[in-house]
Design a protein around this motif. Sequence first.
Motif, PDB file in Angstrom:
ATOM      1  N   ILE A 126       0.856  -1.200   0.000  1.00  0.00           N
ATOM      2  CA  ILE A 126       0.000   0.000   0.000  1.00  0.00           C
ATOM      3  C   ILE A 126       0.888   1.245   0.000  1.00  0.00           C
ATOM      4  O   ILE A 126       0.712   2.157  -0.817  1.00  0.00           O
ATOM      5  N   ALA A 127       1.868   1.257   0.907  1.00  0.00           N
ATOM      6  CA  ALA A 127       2.773   2.415   1.027  1.00  0.00           C
ATOM      7  C   ALA A 127       3.446   2.707  -0.320  1.00  0.00           C
ATOM      8  O   ALA A 127       3.483   3.858  -0.782  1.00  0.00           O
ATOM      9  N   CYS A 128       3.953   1.665  -0.944  1.00  0.00           N
ATOM     10  CA  CYS A 128       4.699   1.860  -2.205  1.00  0.00           C
ATOM     11  C   CYS A 128       3.782   2.299  -3.341  1.00  0.00           C
ATOM     12  O   CYS A 128       4.148   3.176  -4.126  1.00  0.00           O
ATOM     13  N   PRO A 135       3.337  11.613  -6.561  1.00  0.00           N
ATOM     14  CA  PRO A 135       4.694  12.117  -6.337  1.00  0.00           C
ATOM     15  C   PRO A 135       4.801  13.059  -5.140  1.00  0.00           C
ATOM     16  O   PRO A 135       5.890  13.227  -4.592  1.00  0.00           O
ATOM     17  N   GLU A 136       3.677  13.643  -4.723  1.00  0.00           N
ATOM     18  CA  GLU A 136       3.722  14.568  -3.576  1.00  0.00           C
ATOM     19  C   GLU A 136       3.597  13.839  -2.239  1.00  0.00           C
ATOM     20  O   GLU A 136       3.688  14.450  -1.184  1.00  0.00           O
ATOM     21  N   ALA A 137       3.412  12.518  -2.281  1.00  0.00           N
ATOM     22  CA  ALA A 137       3.205  11.764  -1.044  1.00  0.00           C
ATOM     23  C   ALA A 137       4.529  11.365  -0.396  1.00  0.00           C
ATOM     24  O   ALA A 137       5.454  10.919  -1.069  1.00  0.00           O
ATOM     25  N   GLU A 138       4.609  11.567   0.925  1.00  0.00           N
ATOM     26  CA  GLU A 138       5.731  11.031   1.704  1.00  0.00           C
ATOM     27  C   GLU A 138       5.113  10.053   2.687  1.00  0.00           C
ATOM     28  O   GLU A 138       4.225  10.421   3.455  1.00  0.00           O
ATOM     29  N   VAL A 139       5.556   8.810   2.615  1.00  0.00           N
ATOM     30  CA  VAL A 139       4.837   7.750   3.310  1.00  0.00           C
ATOM     31  C   VAL A 139       5.682   7.133   4.421  1.00  0.00           C
ATOM     32  O   VAL A 139       6.853   6.818   4.214  1.00  0.00           O
ATOM     33  N   LEU A 140       5.056   6.988   5.586  1.00  0.00           N
ATOM     34  CA  LEU A 140       5.664   6.229   6.686  1.00  0.00           C
ATOM     35  C   LEU A 140       4.844   4.952   6.844  1.00  0.00           C
ATOM     36  O   LEU A 140       3.626   5.006   7.042  1.00  0.00           O
ATOM     37  N   GLY A 141       5.503   3.811   6.705  1.00  0.00           N
ATOM     38  CA  GLY A 141       4.823   2.522   6.910  1.00  0.00           C
ATOM     39  C   GLY A 141       5.273   1.943   8.230  1.00  0.00           C
ATOM     40  O   GLY A 141       6.473   1.918   8.523  1.00  0.00           O
ATOM     41  N   VAL A 142       4.328   1.491   9.061  1.00  0.00           N
ATOM     42  CA  VAL A 142       4.706   0.890  10.350  1.00  0.00           C
ATOM     43  C   VAL A 142       4.160  -0.531  10.453  1.00  0.00           C
ATOM     44  O   VAL A 142       3.132  -0.864   9.863  1.00  0.00           O
ATOM     45  N   LEU A 149       9.012  -5.709   7.906  1.00  0.00           N
ATOM     46  CA  LEU A 149       9.585  -4.391   7.567  1.00  0.00           C
ATOM     47  C   LEU A 149      10.815  -4.541   6.668  1.00  0.00           C
ATOM     48  O   LEU A 149      11.054  -3.706   5.790  1.00  0.00           O
ATOM     49  N   GLN A 150      11.592  -5.600   6.881  1.00  0.00           N
ATOM     50  CA  GLN A 150      12.759  -5.850   6.030  1.00  0.00           C
ATOM     51  C   GLN A 150      12.306  -6.078   4.579  1.00  0.00           C
ATOM     52  O   GLN A 150      12.881  -5.529   3.628  1.00  0.00           O
ATOM     53  N   VAL A 151      11.227  -6.836   4.414  1.00  0.00           N
ATOM     54  CA  VAL A 151      10.686  -7.090   3.068  1.00  0.00           C
ATOM     55  C   VAL A 151      10.146  -5.779   2.473  1.00  0.00           C
ATOM     56  O   VAL A 151      10.373  -5.471   1.296  1.00  0.00           O
ATOM     57  N   ALA A 152       9.440  -5.015   3.314  1.00  0.00           N
ATOM     58  CA  ALA A 152       8.879  -3.741   2.838  1.00  0.00           C
ATOM     59  C   ALA A 152       9.984  -2.816   2.334  1.00  0.00           C
ATOM     60  O   ALA A 152       9.846  -2.156   1.295  1.00  0.00           O
ATOM     61  N   LEU A 153      11.102  -2.813   3.064  1.00  0.00           N
ATOM     62  CA  LEU A 153      12.234  -1.967   2.669  1.00  0.00           C
ATOM     63  C   LEU A 153      12.797  -2.430   1.315  1.00  0.00           C
ATOM     64  O   LEU A 153      13.058  -1.608   0.420  1.00  0.00           O
ATOM     65  N   GLU A 154      12.926  -3.726   1.157  1.00  0.00           N
ATOM     66  CA  GLU A 154      13.432  -4.250  -0.129  1.00  0.00           C
ATOM     67  C   GLU A 154      12.497  -3.857  -1.272  1.00  0.00           C
ATOM     68  O   GLU A 154      12.940  -3.520  -2.369  1.00  0.00           O
ATOM     69  N   ASN A 155      11.187  -3.887  -1.003  1.00  0.00           N
ATOM     70  CA  ASN A 155      10.237  -3.509  -2.055  1.00  0.00           C
ATOM     71  C   ASN A 155      10.363  -2.026  -2.417  1.00  0.00           C
ATOM     72  O   ASN A 155      10.323  -1.654  -3.585  1.00  0.00           O
ATOM     73  N   VAL A 165       9.472   6.781   0.840  1.00  0.00           N
ATOM     74  CA  VAL A 165       8.810   5.751   1.657  1.00  0.00           C
ATOM     75  C   VAL A 165       9.794   5.301   2.735  1.00  0.00           C
ATOM     76  O   VAL A 165      10.884   4.824   2.419  1.00  0.00           O
ATOM     77  N   VAL A 166       9.432   5.505   3.987  1.00  0.00           N
ATOM     78  CA  VAL A 166      10.285   5.034   5.078  1.00  0.00           C
ATOM     79  C   VAL A 166       9.455   4.118   5.975  1.00  0.00           C
ATOM     80  O   VAL A 166       8.221   4.181   5.969  1.00  0.00           O
TER      81      VAL A 166
END
Length: 293
Positions: A126-128, A135-142, A149-155, A165-166
């Motif tokens: 969803i975050a990605c 392009p104006e979105a800055e997303v924090l995924g928790v 989270l490791q997989v999310a970071l790789e994506n 996306v952080v």
Amino acid sequence: MNETLNEIKKILNDANVDEANVKARIILREVGNLSVEDMLLQKEVQNKDEVLNFARKLAETKAPIQYLLGYANFMGEKFIVNSSTLIPRDETEILVNCALDKINKLKEKKQDTINILDIGTGSGCIACMIAKNAPEAEVLGVDVSSDALQVALENAQKLDLIKRVVYRKSDIFSAIRGSEKFDVVVSNPPYIKEEDYKNLDIEVREFEPKSALFAKDDGLEFYKKIIKNAAKYVNYDGYIAFECAKGQAGSICILLERNGFLVTDVIKDLAGIDRVVAARMILVSDEVDYTFV
Ligand SMILES: C[S@@+](CC[C@H](N)C(=O)[O-])C[C@H]1O[C@@H](n2cnc3c(N)ncnc32)[C@H](O)[C@@H]1O
């Protein structure tokens, strides 16, 4: 009929794999690299041994194809998945599109950067996809799961989105600072009632992470926990949007309206189930009465 297709079907049928016909075609497409047109023209694969070995592995493990492939297709992108992450579902695209619609509304108010929080980010799908399409979105995924989270970071890295996306480990809002506020909060939280465990497909039950699936309190546990505190973190005139299961939308609407939100959307999926609820924050945080949740 494609000879390899027949062989895959036989392997899967002999092992009583559910939906063998559908899965055989997915294997031809994803492992054999055949397009739908190639299949209609009954083209043969170039890597028959690899394709049949994959079918045998599926027959033996009965694991979801996506875990064996190591990825799932979502909104036209391949997301890395493993046993720590839920496999993205097609209906989650409704939540992403709802969030994009809210971002467009906020953009019309000339906001340059739109801050998004994705609670229970899992694979980060969803975050990605929000960041990719806005392009104006800055997303924090928790998420509470470090492995997810490791997989999310790789994506996010694979999709070249790491500038916007952080991710952060957080039990819902636990690691969100009091000063952090968001324009849009989205969540596809665990929502399956614990008593529905036995009704789930064996693939889901045996392989997908339980912490991504089940919720207490008739499946409403996470909606209650999120909505109860949301006013502290959602900007005035900002939005919150949830994916939910059949029969939950009404209760979520009530919770939202008791906690400072005005419900703006209840969106059905292709099966006619109320699948996404969105609401706008209409009170400043000090005005919210928490007594009802
Ligand atoms: C239904 S999955 C959704 C995953 C992904 N967002 C998607 O739509 O495919 C729910 C996610 O919530 C996470 N989760 C469970 N309890 C949580 C909590 N207390 N705080 C944050 N995340 C949590 C799970 O680890 C899982 O990744």
